[in-house]
Design a protein around this motif. Sequence first.
Motif, PDB file in Angstrom:
ATOM      1  N   PRO A 184       0.824  -1.212   0.000  1.00 49.52           N
ATOM      2  CA  PRO A 184       0.000   0.000   0.000  1.00 49.52           C
ATOM      3  C   PRO A 184       0.857   1.261   0.000  1.00 49.52           C
ATOM      4  N   ALA A 185       0.322   2.320  -0.600  1.00 49.45           N
ATOM      5  CA  ALA A 185       1.081   3.567  -0.732  1.00 49.45           C
ATOM      6  C   ALA A 185       0.171   4.762  -0.466  1.00 49.45           C
ATOM      7  N   ILE A 186       0.800   5.891  -0.256  1.00 46.86           N
ATOM      8  CA  ILE A 186       0.065   7.138  -0.094  1.00 46.86           C
ATOM      9  C   ILE A 186       0.784   8.217  -0.884  1.00 46.86           C
ATOM     10  N   VAL A 187       0.018   8.971  -1.660  1.00 41.76           N
ATOM     11  CA  VAL A 187       0.556  10.100  -2.413  1.00 41.76           C
ATOM     12  C   VAL A 187       0.277  11.349  -1.602  1.00 41.76           C
ATOM     13  N   LEU A 188       1.302  12.118  -1.324  1.00 41.86           N
ATOM     14  CA  LEU A 188       1.170  13.333  -0.511  1.00 41.86           C
ATOM     15  C   LEU A 188       1.847  14.504  -1.197  1.00 41.86           C
ATOM     16  N   ASP A 189       1.126  15.604  -1.294  1.00 45.14           N
ATOM     17  CA  ASP A 189       1.737  16.867  -1.712  1.00 45.14           C
ATOM     18  C   ASP A 189       1.779  17.787  -0.495  1.00 45.14           C
ATOM     19  N   GLU A 199      -4.794   1.461  -1.776  1.00 40.99           N
ATOM     20  CA  GLU A 199      -4.861   0.124  -1.209  1.00 40.99           C
ATOM     21  C   GLU A 199      -4.568  -0.891  -2.316  1.00 40.99           C
ATOM     22  N   LEU A 200      -3.914  -1.965  -1.959  1.00 35.45           N
ATOM     23  CA  LEU A 200      -3.624  -3.027  -2.923  1.00 35.45           C
ATOM     24  C   LEU A 200      -4.479  -4.245  -2.591  1.00 35.45           C
ATOM     25  N   ALA A 222      -8.590  14.939   0.322  1.00 32.90           N
ATOM     26  CA  ALA A 222      -8.214  13.549   0.595  1.00 32.90           C
ATOM     27  C   ALA A 222      -9.053  12.607  -0.245  1.00 32.90           C
ATOM     28  N   THR A 223      -8.389  11.772  -1.031  1.00 33.95           N
ATOM     29  CA  THR A 223      -9.068  10.770  -1.851  1.00 33.95           C
ATOM     30  C   THR A 223      -8.387   9.431  -1.644  1.00 33.95           C
ATOM     31  N   GLY A 224      -8.921   8.410  -2.253  1.00 30.77           N
ATOM     32  CA  GLY A 224      -8.331   7.088  -2.119  1.00 30.77           C
ATOM     33  C   GLY A 224      -8.962   6.105  -3.075  1.00 30.77           C
ATOM     34  N   GLY A 225      -8.329   4.963  -3.235  1.00 25.55           N
ATOM     35  CA  GLY A 225      -8.851   3.928  -4.112  1.00 25.55           C
ATOM     36  C   GLY A 225      -8.020   2.673  -4.000  1.00 25.55           C
ATOM     37  N   ALA A 226      -8.454   1.641  -4.720  1.00 25.73           N
ATOM     38  CA  ALA A 226      -7.780   0.339  -4.672  1.00 25.73           C
ATOM     39  C   ALA A 226      -7.226  -0.027  -6.036  1.00 25.73           C
TER      40      ALA A 226
END
Length: 465
Positions: A184-189, A199-200, A222-226
């Motif tokens: 799993p990873a997070i993209v941050l600016d 999420e994987l 804040a967004t997210g996805g798999a």
Amino acid sequence: MQDTDALLDSLIRSAEPEAAAAVVRLIRDGSDAELAAVNPLAFAAEHRLAEAAVISALLHAARLGLFEMTWNVICPSCGGILDANATLKGVRQDAYHCAFCTLDTEPTLDDTVEVSFRVSSRVRRIGAHDPDGLTFWDYHRQVFFGSAVNFPDAFSELADRALVESAELEAGERIILALRLSEPAIVLDPVTHATHTIELVGERTDERQDLTLVFSDSRGCATGGALRPGPVRLTLDNRTAARVLPGVFSAGEALQALIGGRRPFLSAKRLLSSQTFRDLYRTDTLEIDQRLKIVSLTFLFTDLKGSTALYERVGDLVAYDLVRAHFRILNEIVAGQSGAVVKTIGDAVMATFPTPDRALAAALAMHEAMNRFNAERGVNELILKIGIHEGPCLAVSSNDRQDYFGQTVNIAARVQELAGAQAVFATESVVRHVGSSCLLSARRVRSEQRSLRGIGGGVTIYEIA
């Protein structure tokens, strides 16, 4: 530089010599990173100086224009700065959102508002004065994270392990990154505080997956996805008017080790209870209608027993001089215990302390000082009545001065009304504080249930001889 030298000389004259000399050396020889956000408590520990002396020296330096104070609302989870303000007036009362941690935080002056010091650009120009010129990691360390984050010595090694990929996009720029994700990873600016969690799920794939992230002027999105483990084509689109610095971080142990360390920091609560701060910044601290929460603050009230009779017995002029002398003694004791005198009311004093043991130590020292003062005069004329209570309150503005409001203040004042001569009256939260035990070990302490004027229900009051 000549004007700066004059200001540095003024600082040395106005602050404690060793602390002032250390601050002068910092201004002259410190690195850009050291001058970007000075943590007074960490600086004091590093140079083996008293915290109060360093805080006072930096406050004097700020008043002289050598430093600028920054009042940061910080996320209690990651330590990131959610909002940076030049004064306490900029701190709002409603909750702040950390997109990185997906956490809402209601600001309290105890632990979510920190105060740090940045060298003035008129004294020394450093990279943090032009954040658009900072490198990826310098921006994170000097701008995004607060001074409470204790970065490890092995920062470079952990940074390499935690960071999957990074980019720098100018305003309007769009780029594509080719990644291969296995966890799993997070993209941050850190500029817009925008985040996207990845999420994987499912089986590993060799097919390319597409993900597009747009950075806008909407702060803290804040967004997210798999996605499935495997290759990802990540499109980054900067639609803001400034540079952004997105990074793709592996959401694992390396990231936690990189930013998980903490160290003490100067809280707004502690600064407001600094006598130097109250002396130098008497007004203009809070807006008229601003109300900021403090979870725990200790209040000490004093009054002189029989002051009316004293005026009748020795006359107004002599009594006035005695009362003024007693105020000077109490002020020195309060400041010596990292407290601050909020106000005087007639012959009474209202003071605040960051912790109950500091207030208790001050109260005991006050009685001893008054006994010495009376002994020197050969007359037992100045007898103190002291009451202490600890609890939550609101920091407010009253009569153009920073003040406090709430039931904790009311109880402390009522406890003082009950106090007899040569004793300190305190509530259970004061006596039971972990730091109070050593102060009370050799003293007689008795307790009883008492009613306080205007306060519903009984309160356990401790009399400390």
